[in-house]
Structure formats: C-alpha cells, structure tokens
Design a protein around this motif. Structure first.
Motif, PDB file in Angstrom:
ATOM      1  N   ALA A 132       0.883  -1.179   0.011  1.00 21.22           N
ATOM      2  CA  ALA A 132       0.040  -0.004  -0.093  1.00 21.22           C
ATOM      3  C   ALA A 132       0.846   1.350   0.065  1.00 21.22           C
ATOM      4  CB  ALA A 132      -0.929   0.092   1.289  1.00 21.22           C
ATOM      5  N   GLU A 133       0.576   2.164  -0.863  1.00 23.55           N
ATOM      6  CA  GLU A 133       1.417   3.660  -0.789  1.00 23.55           C
ATOM      7  C   GLU A 133       0.570   4.619  -0.449  1.00 23.55           C
ATOM      8  OE1 GLU A 133       4.717   3.383  -4.255  1.00 23.55           O
ATOM      9  OE2 GLU A 133       2.457   3.546  -4.963  1.00 23.55           O
ATOM     10  N   LEU A 134       1.256   5.415   0.417  1.00 20.40           N
ATOM     11  CA  LEU A 134       0.457   6.684   1.252  1.00 20.40           C
ATOM     12  C   LEU A 134       1.539   7.479   1.207  1.00 20.40           C
ATOM     13  CD1 LEU A 134      -1.611   5.304   4.229  1.00 20.40           C
ATOM     14  CD2 LEU A 134      -2.563   6.143   1.890  1.00 20.40           C
ATOM     15  N   GLU A 135       1.017   8.926   0.869  1.00 20.37           N
ATOM     16  CA  GLU A 135       1.892  10.106   0.567  1.00 20.37           C
ATOM     17  C   GLU A 135       3.169   9.753  -0.091  1.00 20.37           C
ATOM     18  OE1 GLU A 135       1.978  10.657   4.813  1.00 20.37           O
ATOM     19  OE2 GLU A 135      -0.069  11.060   4.819  1.00 20.37           O
ATOM     20  N   GLY A 136       3.249   8.838  -1.001  1.00 23.31           N
ATOM     21  CA  GLY A 136       4.514   8.746  -1.915  1.00 23.31           C
ATOM     22  C   GLY A 136       5.380   7.675  -1.251  1.00 23.31           C
ATOM     23  N   ARG A 137       5.014   6.959  -0.496  1.00 23.10           N
ATOM     24  CA  ARG A 137       6.054   5.840   0.132  1.00 23.10           C
ATOM     25  C   ARG A 137       5.260   4.621   0.412  1.00 23.10           C
ATOM     26  NH1 ARG A 137       6.450   6.797   6.675  1.00 23.10           N
ATOM     27  NH2 ARG A 137       7.073   4.503   6.634  1.00 23.10           N
ATOM     28  N   VAL A 138       5.880   3.475   0.370  1.00 21.12           N
ATOM     29  CA  VAL A 138       5.281   2.033   1.112  1.00 21.12           C
ATOM     30  C   VAL A 138       4.850   2.435   2.554  1.00 21.12           C
ATOM     31  CG1 VAL A 138       5.547  -0.272   1.309  1.00 21.12           C
ATOM     32  CG2 VAL A 138       6.422   0.988  -0.731  1.00 21.12           C
ATOM     33  N   ALA A 139       3.619   2.251   2.731  1.00 18.58           N
ATOM     34  CA  ALA A 139       2.939   2.295   4.113  1.00 18.58           C
ATOM     35  C   ALA A 139       2.743   0.830   4.619  1.00 18.58           C
ATOM     36  CB  ALA A 139       1.715   3.065   4.074  1.00 18.58           C
ATOM     37  N   ALA A 140       2.301   0.074   3.842  1.00 18.89           N
ATOM     38  CA  ALA A 140       1.859  -1.505   4.578  1.00 18.89           C
ATOM     39  C   ALA A 140       2.177  -2.453   3.625  1.00 18.89           C
ATOM     40  CB  ALA A 140       0.507  -1.518   4.894  1.00 18.89           C
TER      41      ALA A 140
END
Length: 195
Positions: free
Chosen positions: A67-75
């Motif tokens: 999952a990507e959030l705010e341009g980074r891998v988050a999960a």
C-alpha cells in the motif's frame, strides 16, 4: 500490464520495494522474525541478508502487495494458496517452525495470509483491514473455500482485527522459543470461510 490492485492504493510489490519491506516483515511478529532469520541465515549471511532473500522470493512469486500513502510504501501483505498437502515436518527443519508447520497442515487448501504489517506511524488508516479484503478477494478469485492466517497469542490488537473481520481460532500450537525472549505461549490458526 499494470501492477495496480483494485480496492485502494495497492499494487504488486517489485524489487525496488525491498528496502521498505524488510522493516515491515519484522513488524509482522516483532522479535520472532529477526530471531528466526538469525537461525536460518547461512554462513556469512547477516540477518538482514536472509530477510532480503526471503522477501525477494515472495516478490518474484507475485505474492506481495504493498500500500502506498503519501508517496511511500506504508504497508504490505504477503499471501498465497496453501498447498493441499503441506509437509508438516521436513527433515532438518528448524524447531521453531514445527508448530507452525503443524498448523499449516490444518490450513491445507486455504488462501493463506502469510504476513500483514503497516508502519506504526501510519496506523489507524484502515490499511490492515483493506489488505485483508484484498487477500480475501484473491482467495475468492482462486476458488479457495476459506482464508487462514497464524497469529501469536500476545498480539491482541491483530486478533481483535481478525475477529472483527470474521476470523475464528480453529487450532493452536505451543510456541517453541529456542532463545526467543517472549511472553507468548501459543500460535493461533485463524480461519474465515469465503462465501
């Protein structure tokens, strides 16, 4: 061909994600993962070297979604079909894995959620639930009758999340610690029927 996965900010992982996946993999069962990797690492291989090798294999098999959030891998989520007849006790298997393999044999034929983790600073955004939905959708598409996962009995937040999503404990096995300092007692096999 797109790597996007329906249902959110999800996509299939690629090798460029390895640097983000290593800390996430360690978060799936804190303390256990690094301890086990240290036991499985080959001569001259560091714990992180082994971890990268393991995560790379999941990526190459197409079993990892991020999952990507705010341009980074988050999960991340690692999931795949469990073999119809997994061998519960391979000769030479590390003792720490034996109770897990016994539970895997009870989960034969399921869509198995090997690991789900989100960075703690991005918790509370529903990524865990949404990744579980992705895995369940994969299981349905493959025609598997149910999903399964293992969770350590001390991970109460995860157990509550899985229960809210309809998972129930179907079997347990005692934890083999082999030097792992933990208050945990049991691995729990949790399953959900896919209708």
């Amino acid at each position: 061909m797109s790597n996007a996965v329906p249902g959110g900010p999800f996509r299939k992982a690629d090798l460029a994600d390895l640097k983000d996946m290593l800390p996430l993999a360690k978060l799936t069962v804190p303390g256990f993962v690094e301890h086990l990797w240290s036991r499985l690492a080959e001569d001259g291989e560091t714990v992180d070297d082994f971890g990268r090798r393991a995560q790379e294999a999941f990526i190459k098999e197409g079993q990892t979604i991020v999952a990507e959030l705010e341009g980074r891998v988050a999960a991340m989520l690692i999931s795949y079909p469990m073999a119809e007849a997994p061998n519960p006790h391979v000769p030479g298997m590390d003792e720490m894995l034996k109770p897990m393999m016994t539970l895997f044999s009870k989960a034969a034929g399921t869509w198995y959620l090997h690991g789900i983790a989100a960075y703690p600073e991005l918790a509370g955004r529903g990524l865990g639930s949404r990744l579980i939905e992705v895995a369940e959708r994969q299981g349905r598409l493959q025609g598997t009758p149910r999903t399964s996962l293992l969770v350590i009995d001390t991970n109460l937040a995860a157990i509550r999340l899985y229960e809210r999503r309809g998972y129930v404990v179907t079997a347990t096995q005692p934890v083999v610690k082999k030097g792992w300092q933990t208050p945990a007692s049991d691995w729990l096999l949790m399953e959900k029927r896919l209708v």
